[in-house]
Enzyme design. Sequence first.
Site, PDB file in Angstrom:
ATOM      1  N   GLY A 102       0.842  -1.188   0.000  1.00 54.54           N
ATOM      2  CA  GLY A 102       0.000   0.000   0.000  1.00 54.54           C
ATOM      3  C   GLY A 102       0.878   1.238   0.000  1.00 54.54           C
ATOM      4  N   GLY A 169       4.352   1.506   4.470  1.00 56.99           N
ATOM      5  CA  GLY A 169       3.534   0.928   3.406  1.00 56.99           C
ATOM      6  C   GLY A 169       3.671  -0.574   3.495  1.00 56.99           C
ATOM      7  N   LEU A 181       8.409  -0.203   7.064  1.00 60.46           N
ATOM      8  CA  LEU A 181       8.612   1.223   7.311  1.00 60.46           C
ATOM      9  C   LEU A 181      10.003   1.661   6.880  1.00 60.46           C
ATOM     10  CD1 LEU A 181      10.501   1.646  10.167  1.00 60.46           C
ATOM     11  CD2 LEU A 181       8.492   0.519  11.093  1.00 60.46           C
ATOM     12  N   CYS A 198       4.787  10.098  -1.223  1.00 59.88           N
ATOM     13  CA  CYS A 198       3.526   9.486  -0.813  1.00 59.88           C
ATOM     14  C   CYS A 198       2.323  10.209  -1.400  1.00 59.88           C
ATOM     15  CB  CYS A 198       3.417   9.421   0.708  1.00 59.88           C
ATOM     16  SG  CYS A 198       4.883   8.686   1.469  1.00 59.88           S
TER      17      CYS A 198
END
Lengths: 254, 157
Positions: A102, A169, A181, A198
């Site tokens: 993600g 993510g 991370l 991001c």
Amino acid sequence: MCRFLWLSAGSPVRTSDLQLQFWMQTGRPLVEVVRLGQVSYKEGLRLQQAYVDRHRSGPAHALLLCQHSPVYTTGIRNKPYPAPLLDRLRLLGADVHRTNRGGLITFHGPGQLVCYPVLHLGGFRKSVRWYVGQLEKTVISLCSRLGVEAATSPHTGVWVGDNKICAIGIHCGRYVTSHGLALNCNTDLSWFGHIVPCGIEGKGVTSLSRELQRDVSVEETIPHLLDAFREQFSCQLTEGETPEPQQNSGLSSA
Amino acid sequence: MTTSLLTRGPCSAARAAVTSNQGLQRLLFYLAALKFTDKHEWVRVDDNGTGTVGISNFAQEALGDVVYCGLPEVGTQLAQQDEFGALESVKAASELYSPLTGEVVEVNTLLADNPGLVNKSCYKDGWLMKMTIANPAEVDALMDEAAYEKYIRSIED
């Protein structure tokens, strides 16, 4: 004592049920810390997958620590990043990778502590929302131990004011986590100037070194991260074997 | 009691329906027709024999606010438990697993611009895909609502 047998394919095989024994005695999950040193992003992905696969035969939580050579990575929302944009980033001398995590585009490079917890959430709590919150709290605690006041915001990650100090993510499949991370220790922050980190407009990036106005290395930061992780996740940490780099993998090195 | 599944959590479609008796009857009928997997997906067999697939209230709560739905192409052949897509929330991409064997015949295109439907209406407007049912016995083997509720209680400790 070598607890792992490295096959010619370069994958770890757990030769003891130490983790299960430990959990049964203490009720706290055992997480193995694996220090990878500086590795290419591709090698990091390969090693993560090997540790993800270990979970098939029982609890095998691991915490991979590394630094990457300069690389920009994107997540599953990759429409905002067409090939021409990624090619421009390659011209800067960085690698570029699409991933299944993600989160949007970010940068990894020397001076940034990258941490990949490969956990089975069944040993903790079966909620990615909880898990991501725990990662954020771990980093906030770590920053606090070093004298930096960090916080969460509506945007996932850890912030000092309007500047992001740590990106998060993750990917979760069958309750097994990967990715993780990336905390800026003494990263060259100018690499972030070529992207909207991001995908969040109007915000900046920072590092532990910038906030503390002194050089804070990845090596100095790691023990604080491990303490914070152990406390936040109520687990025990054990040092694992550093895996050998894969020979003749057929992959080009970064 | 079947109402407990409806009123737990922020699934607002469930809450709104419970406030009216007619809505409650409709939703109870609706939920009674759902079968669940241990990965928190649900399937509803439609009148035309296709299966509509979504994720449960437990799953949408555990994910947090969904910001992106990665869904398969129409025509994709899936075996039971194949990965068919991913949902992203809080910078976490969580994989989705096919509850049945079959072919994808429709995906919910509303989710492209409104992924939050998965949280707001997980049993209705937040459906993910529709697929053919190659093996009806697979549907029978899934958990009904009561069994699924028992299952959730067992993993919540």
